[in-house]
Design a protein around this motif. Sequence first.
Motif, PDB file in Angstrom:
ATOM      1  N   ILE A  58      56.239  11.062  79.805  1.00  0.00           N
ATOM      2  CA  ILE A  58      56.423  12.058  78.741  1.00  0.00           C
ATOM      3  C   ILE A  58      55.740  11.573  77.476  1.00  0.00           C
ATOM      4  O   ILE A  58      55.997  10.471  76.997  1.00  0.00           O
ATOM      5  CB  ILE A  58      57.919  12.305  78.465  1.00  0.00           C
ATOM      6  N   ILE A  59      54.859  12.418  76.950  1.00  0.00           N
ATOM      7  CA  ILE A  59      54.177  12.131  75.689  1.00  0.00           C
ATOM      8  C   ILE A  59      54.685  13.132  74.667  1.00  0.00           C
ATOM      9  O   ILE A  59      54.516  14.346  74.831  1.00  0.00           O
ATOM     10  CB  ILE A  59      52.648  12.246  75.846  1.00  0.00           C
ATOM     11  N   SER A  60      55.315  12.648  73.615  1.00  0.00           N
ATOM     12  CA  SER A  60      55.918  13.518  72.604  1.00  0.00           C
ATOM     13  C   SER A  60      55.018  13.584  71.377  1.00  0.00           C
ATOM     14  O   SER A  60      54.763  12.570  70.729  1.00  0.00           O
ATOM     15  CB  SER A  60      57.304  12.990  72.203  1.00  0.00           C
ATOM     16  N   LEU A  61      54.546  14.791  71.082  1.00  0.00           N
ATOM     17  CA  LEU A  61      53.711  15.003  69.907  1.00  0.00           C
ATOM     18  C   LEU A  61      54.555  15.632  68.802  1.00  0.00           C
ATOM     19  O   LEU A  61      55.257  16.607  69.054  1.00  0.00           O
ATOM     20  CB  LEU A  61      52.539  15.928  70.230  1.00  0.00           C
ATOM     21  N   PRO A  62      54.498  15.120  67.592  1.00  0.00           N
ATOM     22  CA  PRO A  62      55.239  15.745  66.483  1.00  0.00           C
ATOM     23  C   PRO A  62      54.694  17.140  66.224  1.00  0.00           C
ATOM     24  O   PRO A  62      53.478  17.332  66.156  1.00  0.00           O
ATOM     25  CB  PRO A  62      54.991  14.800  65.308  1.00  0.00           C
ATOM     26  N   TRP A  63      55.590  18.122  66.059  1.00  0.00           N
ATOM     27  CA  TRP A  63      55.173  19.513  65.958  1.00  0.00           C
ATOM     28  C   TRP A  63      54.164  19.747  64.841  1.00  0.00           C
ATOM     29  O   TRP A  63      53.213  20.523  64.991  1.00  0.00           O
ATOM     30  CB  TRP A  63      56.402  20.397  65.759  1.00  0.00           C
ATOM     31  N   GLY A  64      54.313  19.063  63.724  1.00  0.00           N
ATOM     32  CA  GLY A  64      53.425  19.282  62.593  1.00  0.00           C
ATOM     33  C   GLY A  64      51.963  18.988  62.898  1.00  0.00           C
ATOM     34  O   GLY A  64      51.066  19.587  62.310  1.00  0.00           O
ATOM     35  N   GLN A  65      51.711  18.068  63.837  1.00  0.00           N
ATOM     36  CA  GLN A  65      50.332  17.722  64.204  1.00  0.00           C
ATOM     37  C   GLN A  65      50.018  18.029  65.662  1.00  0.00           C
ATOM     38  O   GLN A  65      48.958  17.666  66.177  1.00  0.00           O
ATOM     39  CB  GLN A  65      50.074  16.228  63.964  1.00  0.00           C
ATOM     40  N   ALA A  66      50.929  18.725  66.346  1.00  0.00           N
ATOM     41  CA  ALA A  66      50.796  18.901  67.793  1.00  0.00           C
ATOM     42  C   ALA A  66      49.558  19.698  68.179  1.00  0.00           C
ATOM     43  O   ALA A  66      48.867  19.365  69.162  1.00  0.00           O
ATOM     44  CB  ALA A  66      52.048  19.576  68.355  1.00  0.00           C
ATOM     45  N   PHE A  67      49.268  20.768  67.446  1.00  0.00           N
ATOM     46  CA  PHE A  67      48.120  21.605  67.796  1.00  0.00           C
ATOM     47  C   PHE A  67      46.837  20.786  67.770  1.00  0.00           C
ATOM     48  O   PHE A  67      46.044  20.805  68.720  1.00  0.00           O
ATOM     49  CB  PHE A  67      48.018  22.792  66.831  1.00  0.00           C
ATOM     50  N   GLU A  68      46.630  20.032  66.685  1.00  0.00           N
ATOM     51  CA  GLU A  68      45.418  19.235  66.546  1.00  0.00           C
ATOM     52  C   GLU A  68      45.386  18.084  67.546  1.00  0.00           C
ATOM     53  O   GLU A  68      44.331  17.790  68.134  1.00  0.00           O
ATOM     54  CB  GLU A  68      45.311  18.682  65.117  1.00  0.00           C
ATOM     55  N   LYS A  69      46.525  17.424  67.748  1.00  0.00           N
ATOM     56  CA  LYS A  69      46.566  16.272  68.651  1.00  0.00           C
ATOM     57  C   LYS A  69      46.322  16.687  70.098  1.00  0.00           C
ATOM     58  O   LYS A  69      45.595  16.000  70.835  1.00  0.00           O
ATOM     59  CB  LYS A  69      47.912  15.547  68.524  1.00  0.00           C
ATOM     60  N   LEU A  70      46.907  17.806  70.530  1.00  0.00           N
ATOM     61  CA  LEU A  70      46.668  18.260  71.894  1.00  0.00           C
ATOM     62  C   LEU A  70      45.209  18.669  72.066  1.00  0.00           C
ATOM     63  O   LEU A  70      44.576  18.349  73.085  1.00  0.00           O
ATOM     64  CB  LEU A  70      47.589  19.435  72.240  1.00  0.00           C
ATOM     65  N   ALA A  71      44.658  19.371  71.082  1.00  0.00           N
ATOM     66  CA  ALA A  71      43.251  19.781  71.153  1.00  0.00           C
ATOM     67  C   ALA A  71      42.338  18.562  71.247  1.00  0.00           C
ATOM     68  O   ALA A  71      41.349  18.561  71.999  1.00  0.00           O
ATOM     69  CB  ALA A  71      42.892  20.625  69.931  1.00  0.00           C
ATOM     70  N   THR A  72      42.678  17.503  70.506  1.00  0.00           N
ATOM     71  CA  THR A  72      41.881  16.273  70.546  1.00  0.00           C
ATOM     72  C   THR A  72      41.979  15.615  71.913  1.00  0.00           C
ATOM     73  O   THR A  72      40.974  15.127  72.461  1.00  0.00           O
ATOM     74  CB  THR A  72      42.357  15.299  69.453  1.00  0.00           C
ATOM     75  N   MET A  73      43.183  15.589  72.486  1.00  0.00           N
ATOM     76  CA  MET A  73      43.356  15.024  73.826  1.00  0.00           C
ATOM     77  C   MET A  73      42.503  15.757  74.837  1.00  0.00           C
ATOM     78  O   MET A  73      41.791  15.146  75.638  1.00  0.00           O
ATOM     79  CB  MET A  73      44.834  15.090  74.232  1.00  0.00           C
ATOM     80  N   VAL A  74      42.571  17.084  74.801  1.00  0.00           N
ATOM     81  CA  VAL A  74      41.838  17.897  75.778  1.00  0.00           C
ATOM     82  C   VAL A  74      40.333  17.728  75.596  1.00  0.00           C
ATOM     83  O   VAL A  74      39.589  17.559  76.566  1.00  0.00           O
ATOM     84  CB  VAL A  74      42.244  19.381  75.649  1.00  0.00           C
TER      85      VAL A  74
END
Length: 420
Positions: A58-74
């Motif tokens: 499980i990788i937990s991304l903080p909601w405030g930066q989740a959109f950018e962090k997930l996009a960066t991962m992908v």
Amino acid sequence: MKTLIKGLGLAAVLSGSAAYADTTLKLVEVITSPERTEVLQAMVDKYEAANEGVEVEIISLPWGQAFEKLATMVAGGDIPDVVEMPDRWLALYAGSGKLANLEDQISAWEHGGTLTDKTMAMARLAGGEAHMVPYGFYLRAMFYNKKLLAEAGVESPPATMDEFMTASAKVSELDGKSGYCLRGGRGGLNAWVMMAAAMNGTNDFFTEDGKSRINEPDSVKGFQFLIDMYQNGNAPKDSVNWGFNEIVAGFYSGTCAFLDQDPDALIAVAERMPAEDFAVIPMPVGPSGKAFPTIGFVGWSVFDSSEHKEDSWNLVAHLSSPKANSTWTKRVGVIPIHEGADQDPHFQTDQFAGWFKTLNGAEYVPTIMPSYLEKFGFFADSIALESSQEALLGQRSAQDVADEWAAFLTDEYTAWKAAQ
């Protein structure tokens, strides 16, 4: 000695083969809190126990930066197998072909037949095919503090927009108190959309010829309503930056008397306030006699690039089963996805009365955000955030912001329509 060495070598080979055969699934959650992650981990533990050889990270991304962090991962190729997918991101990832089509899996699933019509409609919102299994629904209603209203001389909770403004002003006259826990930071778009729709008498986002209705004169009045609420001192000054945690804390601490939120806020409020001190009512209606509370959803999606699609689906199915979904919805505060779940005593209480009255009242028309637009997530988390804060601070007019939003949404709708 040679026999021992041979034996050790064979054991090492077998051990290496076993390790290689093990499957590790990467699950990203994007709406996080320690308590929430703990519940998810417990559900995942049960999945791992029933699926020997499969582990879930499980990788937990903080909601405030989740959109950018997930996009960066992908973008970087570090793509998860399963992701917690908010409705506003669904079109972006499904539209670009990154999410697996789950129609066949849902049809063959033993619990697929008990998913409600609303659940399947939301699952298919992007492109008409199920690219997720929603795990619950967020429906907006109004919390109010009974003690603060009584202290301010407000005899009954507001039923209309005018009454809401008047009651907020009266509470704001109390020392150190404010009427409304305004969400000026990330995630605040819902209030702007609801107020615009209430004043305009419709939650249609577009006209028949494809133009956004967000800058129509009465919609602009809804924008001005929120601006006036803030600039007239009926909301805390620092609420221009408040997100979910801040507005909920502002309510249960008694800083402000009103909070428009989804059932997930009830968890924190109920833990910190006696039940007799607060209640939940439907959103106040506008001049047309109707209110248009937003309804959103989040769910589990599988990335199409996953090398373990079958195991990934099995994980989604496990998390979405009636038993697991019942546990999850009660702990995170959403309306469940399976037929008959609303008969659970947990949901048949006065605490949920405001939401079920909203669902059953003809004057309350739930509003689904146009998350089928590919760039709606970017709009909600970037454009709307920055421009609405500028409006609250008096740097831009309601009309100016509404025109900017309308231009963007009209262009996105035109592109979406052309692709159909």
